[in-house]
Design an enzyme around this catalytic site. Sequence first.
Site, PDB file in Angstrom:
ATOM      1  N   LYS A  86       0.829  -1.211   0.000  1.00 59.78           N
ATOM      2  CA  LYS A  86       0.000   0.000   0.000  1.00 59.78           C
ATOM      3  C   LYS A  86       0.861   1.259   0.000  1.00 59.78           C
ATOM      4  CE  LYS A  86      -3.905  -2.270   0.210  1.00 59.78           C
ATOM      5  NZ  LYS A  86      -4.856  -2.237  -0.899  1.00 59.78           N
ATOM      6  N   GLU A 108     -10.192   5.418   2.280  1.00 60.41           N
ATOM      7  CA  GLU A 108     -10.940   4.315   2.855  1.00 60.41           C
ATOM      8  C   GLU A 108      -9.915   3.275   3.301  1.00 60.41           C
ATOM      9  OE1 GLU A 108     -10.042   4.442  -0.209  1.00 60.41           O
ATOM     10  OE2 GLU A 108      -9.399   2.387  -0.651  1.00 60.41           O
ATOM     11  N   SER A 376       2.234  -9.551  -0.336  1.00 62.22           N
ATOM     12  CA  SER A 376       1.819  -8.145  -0.390  1.00 62.22           C
ATOM     13  C   SER A 376       1.993  -7.427   0.938  1.00 62.22           C
ATOM     14  CB  SER A 376       0.367  -8.042  -0.859  1.00 62.22           C
ATOM     15  OG  SER A 376      -0.481  -8.789  -0.009  1.00 62.22           O
TER      16      SER A 376
HETATM   17  C1  LIG Z   1      -1.504  -6.846   2.806  1.00 60.28           C
HETATM   18  C2  LIG Z   1      -2.604  -6.642   1.820  1.00 60.28           C
HETATM   19  N1  LIG Z   1      -2.608  -7.363   0.703  1.00 60.28           N
HETATM   20  C3  LIG Z   1      -3.572  -7.225  -0.213  1.00 60.28           C
HETATM   21  C4  LIG Z   1      -4.627  -6.355  -0.042  1.00 60.28           C
HETATM   22  C5  LIG Z   1      -5.683  -6.309  -1.092  1.00 60.28           C
HETATM   23  O1  LIG Z   1      -5.671  -5.184  -1.910  1.00 60.28           O
HETATM   24  P1  LIG Z   1      -5.198  -5.245  -3.411  1.00 60.28           P
HETATM   25  O2  LIG Z   1      -5.971  -6.306  -4.100  1.00 60.28           O
HETATM   26  O3  LIG Z   1      -5.536  -3.884  -3.924  1.00 60.28           O
HETATM   27  O4  LIG Z   1      -3.754  -5.499  -3.462  1.00 60.28           O
HETATM   28  C6  LIG Z   1      -4.661  -5.567   1.116  1.00 60.28           C
HETATM   29  C7  LIG Z   1      -5.755  -4.605   1.323  1.00 60.28           C
HETATM   30  O5  LIG Z   1      -5.968  -4.020   2.330  1.00 60.28           O
HETATM   31  C8  LIG Z   1      -3.630  -5.706   2.062  1.00 60.28           C
HETATM   32  O6  LIG Z   1      -3.602  -4.980   3.182  1.00 60.28           O
END
Ligand SMILES: Cc1ncc(COP(=O)(O)O)c(C=O)c1O
Lengths: 408, 254
Positions: A86, A108, A376
């Site tokens: 993020k 958000e 992520s």
């Molecule tokens: C660690 C993490 N991975 C993935 C996501 C999912 O979002 P996105 O599909 O936009 O990567 C989030 C959303 O809050 C997140 O905090």
Amino acid sequence: MNSRGYHGEFGGAFIPEILTATFDQLVDAFEKAKNDPCFWEEYVDVMSTYSCRPTPLTFAGNLTNHFKGARIYIKREDLNHTGAHKANNVMGQGLLVKRMGKHRVIAETGAGQHGVATATMAARFGFRCSIYMGEVDVDRQRPNVFWMERLGAEVIPVKEGTRILKDAINEAFRDWVTNMDDTHYVLGTACGPHPFPEIVSYFQSIIGKEARDQIMECEGKLPSRIYACVGGGSNALGIFSGFLDDGVELVGVEAGGEGVDTGRHASRLASNAGSVGVAQGYKSYFLQDRDGQMEETHSVAAGLDYVGVSPILASHRERGRIRFEAATDSEVLDALSLTIKKEGLIPALESAHAFAQAFKETPELSRDHIILINQSGRGDKDIFTIAEAFSDPGWQKFIRKKGNEYGT
Amino acid sequence: MALETYLRNRLKKKDVLLMTHLVLGYPSLEDSFNIIEAMVEGGVDLMELQIPFTEPIADGPVIVRANQRALEGGATVGSCLHLAEHVVRTFDIPFLIMTYYNILFRYGVHDFASAMAERGLRGAIVPDLPPEEGKEYLEAMQKHDLAPILIFSPATSNDRMKYLDSFGKGFIYCVSRKGVTGADTNFSAELTSYLARCRSASRLPLAVGFGLKNKAHMEFLKGNADIAVIGSQIIRIMEQEGMAGIRNFIKRLR
Ligand SMILES: Cc1ncc(COP(=O)(O)O)c(C=O)c1O
């Protein structure tokens, strides 16, 4: 606004008239930034001095030996400042806010990761900051609420609708239509009206650029498959964007919740439950009933618990470029435990969806193959949820003791 | 008679017309009918009937909650259209549908327009559908002789007002200020000059909505606009004073 950001039949900008001029300004600022050769450099500089870019690519030798399949590599977005991808989007949009001369940001948040990242950016750049968060998520992601408030952001619990991510997005829009002159809405994923899907995936593309260079450097060839979890789609588009023109198989993993046939999930592209609709300013796949009313979603991972999905991903699915799968809550917890034990890595519950799907498939592939998993984020924020899922007795005792100390 | 002609005729007798709003199915479909009856008897000139949606992005808390309660109470697009048909047959004023684009999109835009026309509805307000995204909608409305109500806002440039006006029929809905429905509006010189801008950009009657609550607000519009729109305040009065309250409220406005 001339281009309306369509990807095949998906995308668009279904916005109330009051926001038209604000979107025109945003499109303009983004186009200028993209065409300014110094802008990307400035962005990379911020990300390497304030966050931890380039994030490493980790060879998961123990997991590879465990599954006796493809060699598993992990892209470490968890090592970003604030612990998730993020930060990439948020710092990039922060630079756009400076260019537009605005002084307040709103966002958000579901898991709280995007909220915390936005709050750090606001603190760093000197913006005022309000974060909208569904009441249900406020309850399940308390540590992130704590940090947002410490960082000086106002956290506004959203009590309308299903009280999760989509409702927080609605409230953020309602704030924006009132305060757009001085306020930028830092949308956290590759959804929403044009140009947000483009803006967010542009900044997240740094993941894919790095990952491609890194895998070429250590293996001299491209991976066979890449796995990323899909909430709104930003981390997935980020890593996939580096490999779209290659023959690499791209796998997006959605929240299977309690199982896609239970109705309690957030699988818009992998299951047949999703259908095309227009909500929250864009056209894509949504979980909705026949009338077009949005349905409740469920996932153990707050960040994947979302009713819509990026229009860019929807068009990739339509063209067959990306395969979509779903991992259930319990598969995810198993994958999380295994990763913690074998590699000493602690993926976020969201990210663990990508691990779970990769673990299902890696035994099919021989050791000549490479697979890449996008981690992520880190799981520290999930301590309450994970401790509860594992009924951890020591943790329960600790919480009870703390409760007593606070005199409840 | 075309909607605009109806409005122009009425404007010969009254300085400012009154359009009210309600969410179909809140608190129930039956109550909706009774509220409409009370408002028509009170002397409302035209009415917008909102089909509830789970994501009413342009609405404020009062109408958001009404949308949610209506859906929880089981209101569907079908039952709302059914009620609308009954209302149009019973009362002799024009009725419009207000809703969000996904409702039309899922129903089929042409089918929805044809469903409105069959039921004698006169037009629609779709706040999340700018004309750039609404080609199919505008064609369908034209085909069925329905009025697509276009929206102006204080942030809309003069050029864009002219552009929007070229698609509009019936009247133009001028949002009085930034923000969502329900919050207070400042009835100031700024609003007057914005309405003058709207007037010179459009050939159609002007309706003004967002934040209108009382007789003084209606008086303010005299000479500046043609139609006063009252939405959230109706719901508040209904919640606090019931049906008799609504009847008195409308009478006091007239
Ligand atoms: C660690 C993490 N991975 C993935 C996501 C999912 O979002 P996105 O599909 O936009 O990567 C989030 C959303 O809050 C997140 O905090």
